[in-house]
Design a protein around this motif. Sequence first.
Motif, PDB file in Angstrom:
ATOM      1  N   ARG A 157      18.979  91.170  24.635  1.00 52.23           N
ATOM      2  CA  ARG A 157      18.995  91.266  23.174  1.00 52.23           C
ATOM      3  C   ARG A 157      20.238  90.612  22.573  1.00 52.23           C
ATOM      4  NH1 ARG A 157      18.006  97.418  23.038  1.00 52.23           N
ATOM      5  NH2 ARG A 157      18.532  97.051  25.178  1.00 52.23           N
ATOM      6  N   ALA A 158      21.315  90.524  23.354  1.00 47.68           N
ATOM      7  CA  ALA A 158      22.543  89.900  22.867  1.00 47.68           C
ATOM      8  C   ALA A 158      22.481  88.382  22.944  1.00 47.68           C
ATOM      9  CB  ALA A 158      23.736  90.406  23.668  1.00 47.68           C
ATOM     10  N   VAL A 159      21.479  87.853  23.618  1.00 52.00           N
ATOM     11  CA  VAL A 159      21.329  86.408  23.767  1.00 52.00           C
ATOM     12  C   VAL A 159      20.644  85.855  22.525  1.00 52.00           C
ATOM     13  CG1 VAL A 159      20.252  84.589  25.137  1.00 52.00           C
ATOM     14  CG2 VAL A 159      21.216  86.586  26.270  1.00 52.00           C
ATOM     15  N   SER A 160      21.260  84.846  21.937  1.00 51.87           N
ATOM     16  CA  SER A 160      20.709  84.207  20.743  1.00 51.87           C
ATOM     17  C   SER A 160      19.829  83.031  21.161  1.00 51.87           C
ATOM     18  CB  SER A 160      21.859  83.738  19.856  1.00 51.87           C
ATOM     19  OG  SER A 160      21.401  82.859  18.873  1.00 51.87           O
ATOM     20  N   ILE A 161      18.600  83.016  20.663  1.00 50.94           N
ATOM     21  CA  ILE A 161      17.667  81.932  20.972  1.00 50.94           C
ATOM     22  C   ILE A 161      17.211  81.332  19.659  1.00 50.94           C
ATOM     23  CG2 ILE A 161      15.487  81.316  22.063  1.00 50.94           C
ATOM     24  CD1 ILE A 161      15.819  83.855  23.787  1.00 50.94           C
ATOM     25  N   SER A 162      17.380  80.015  19.520  1.00 46.84           N
ATOM     26  CA  SER A 162      16.933  79.352  18.293  1.00 46.84           C
ATOM     27  C   SER A 162      16.232  78.052  18.648  1.00 46.84           C
ATOM     28  CB  SER A 162      18.114  79.096  17.356  1.00 46.84           C
ATOM     29  OG  SER A 162      19.045  78.233  17.966  1.00 46.84           O
ATOM     30  N   ARG A 163      15.329  77.647  17.762  1.00 44.34           N
ATOM     31  CA  ARG A 163      14.571  76.409  17.962  1.00 44.34           C
ATOM     32  C   ARG A 163      14.725  75.525  16.738  1.00 44.34           C
ATOM     33  NH1 ARG A 163       9.297  78.362  21.121  1.00 44.34           N
ATOM     34  NH2 ARG A 163      10.285  78.225  23.141  1.00 44.34           N
ATOM     35  N   LYS A 164      14.841  74.219  17.013  1.00 40.53           N
ATOM     36  CA  LYS A 164      14.972  73.257  15.932  1.00 40.53           C
ATOM     37  C   LYS A 164      14.538  71.894  16.432  1.00 40.53           C
ATOM     38  CE  LYS A 164      18.229  72.829  12.336  1.00 40.53           C
ATOM     39  NZ  LYS A 164      19.623  72.856  11.917  1.00 40.53           N
ATOM     40  N   ILE A 193      19.933  78.278  23.656  1.00 42.09           N
ATOM     41  CA  ILE A 193      20.191  79.629  24.144  1.00 42.09           C
ATOM     42  C   ILE A 193      21.697  79.824  24.154  1.00 42.09           C
ATOM     43  CG2 ILE A 193      20.026  81.199  26.108  1.00 42.09           C
ATOM     44  CD1 ILE A 193      17.458  79.801  26.882  1.00 42.09           C
ATOM     45  N   ASN A 194      22.147  80.827  23.419  1.00 42.19           N
ATOM     46  CA  ASN A 194      23.575  81.118  23.344  1.00 42.19           C
ATOM     47  C   ASN A 194      23.798  82.520  23.907  1.00 42.19           C
ATOM     48  OD1 ASN A 194      26.224  81.570  22.721  1.00 42.19           O
ATOM     49  ND2 ASN A 194      26.066  80.815  20.632  1.00 42.19           N
ATOM     50  N   ASP A 253      31.215  79.797  27.384  1.00 41.93           N
ATOM     51  CA  ASP A 253      30.663  78.597  28.011  1.00 41.93           C
ATOM     52  C   ASP A 253      29.193  78.767  28.382  1.00 41.93           C
ATOM     53  OD1 ASP A 253      31.122  80.464  29.966  1.00 41.93           O
ATOM     54  OD2 ASP A 253      31.783  79.028  31.464  1.00 41.93           O
ATOM     55  N   LEU A 254      28.521  79.707  27.725  1.00 39.23           N
ATOM     56  CA  LEU A 254      27.131  80.001  28.063  1.00 39.23           C
ATOM     57  C   LEU A 254      26.174  79.577  26.957  1.00 39.23           C
ATOM     58  CD1 LEU A 254      27.624  83.524  29.645  1.00 39.23           C
ATOM     59  CD2 LEU A 254      27.191  81.387  30.826  1.00 39.23           C
ATOM     60  N   ALA A 255      26.361  78.383  26.429  1.00 36.50           N
ATOM     61  CA  ALA A 255      25.453  77.838  25.427  1.00 36.50           C
ATOM     62  C   ALA A 255      24.682  76.689  26.075  1.00 36.50           C
ATOM     63  CB  ALA A 255      26.231  77.354  24.217  1.00 36.50           C
ATOM     64  N   TYR A 256      23.353  76.772  26.001  1.00 35.37           N
ATOM     65  CA  TYR A 256      22.494  75.772  26.633  1.00 35.37           C
ATOM     66  C   TYR A 256      21.520  75.233  25.603  1.00 35.37           C
ATOM     67  CZ  TYR A 256      24.228  78.173  30.744  1.00 35.37           C
ATOM     68  OH  TYR A 256      25.042  78.735  31.675  1.00 35.37           O
ATOM     69  N   GLU A 257      21.254  73.949  25.707  1.00 32.37           N
ATOM     70  CA  GLU A 257      20.294  73.316  24.820  1.00 32.37           C
ATOM     71  C   GLU A 257      19.373  72.468  25.667  1.00 32.37           C
ATOM     72  OE1 GLU A 257      21.106  71.884  20.560  1.00 32.37           O
ATOM     73  OE2 GLU A 257      21.211  70.077  21.791  1.00 32.37           O
ATOM     74  N   PHE A 258      18.066  72.587  25.422  1.00 36.88           N
ATOM     75  CA  PHE A 258      17.108  71.825  26.219  1.00 36.88           C
ATOM     76  C   PHE A 258      15.859  71.575  25.400  1.00 36.88           C
ATOM     77  CE2 PHE A 258      16.644  76.305  26.981  1.00 36.88           C
ATOM     78  CZ  PHE A 258      15.280  76.530  26.920  1.00 36.88           C
ATOM     79  N   ARG A 259      15.110  70.572  25.794  1.00 30.97           N
ATOM     80  CA  ARG A 259      13.890  70.191  25.111  1.00 30.97           C
ATOM     81  C   ARG A 259      12.735  71.057  25.571  1.00 30.97           C
ATOM     82  NH1 ARG A 259      12.614  66.637  21.773  1.00 30.97           N
ATOM     83  NH2 ARG A 259      14.509  65.436  21.943  1.00 30.97           N
ATOM     84  N   THR A 260      11.937  71.551  24.619  1.00 34.83           N
ATOM     85  CA  THR A 260      10.812  72.425  24.956  1.00 34.83           C
ATOM     86  C   THR A 260       9.487  71.862  24.498  1.00 34.83           C
ATOM     87  OG1 THR A 260      11.215  73.676  22.945  1.00 34.83           O
ATOM     88  CG2 THR A 260      12.149  74.553  24.985  1.00 34.83           C
ATOM     89  N   ASP A 261       9.376  70.589  24.352  1.00 35.63           N
ATOM     90  CA  ASP A 261       8.104  69.980  23.932  1.00 35.63           C
ATOM     91  C   ASP A 261       7.039  70.120  24.966  1.00 35.63           C
ATOM     92  OD1 ASP A 261       9.955  67.388  22.394  1.00 35.63           O
ATOM     93  OD2 ASP A 261       8.983  69.073  21.420  1.00 35.63           O
TER      94      ASP A 261
END
Length: 125
Positions: free
Chosen positions: A82-89, A95-96, A117-125
């Motif tokens: 629940r503390a993990v932030s997930i956003s899409r754009k 994922i933070n 240092d736990l911020a990840y960004e990836f493509r979800t197409d």
Amino acid sequence: MNSKNHQAGWTVTGLLGFMVLGAFALTCALKLIPVYMEHSSVASAIEQAIDEDAFKGKSTGEIRRKISKSFEMNMVEDTNARAVSISRKKGMTTINANYEKRMPFIANIDIVVKFDDLAYEFRTD
């Protein structure tokens, strides 16, 4: 010949100071090592799921459940899904999972360890 005036060695104050410093270092290690090991588990759980494309085509709720299960398997207790932030754009998911851990150290002194240092960004197409 060695006379008593020229003998060398530890004095009582020197030995006591060394023991105090050693106890301080040991206390720091015993408090911090588990925190860093758990941080490693959090990072590897998220990275492994990203590498396996486990989040591809999933909703944010499904991603959060997958992260939660991974945290349970790795016995992560300091943070939860629940503390993990997930956003899409624009086809990218972020994922933070940055967090900080506060723990008592000695008397009224706390140690605060911040993991950013736990911020990840990836493509979800």
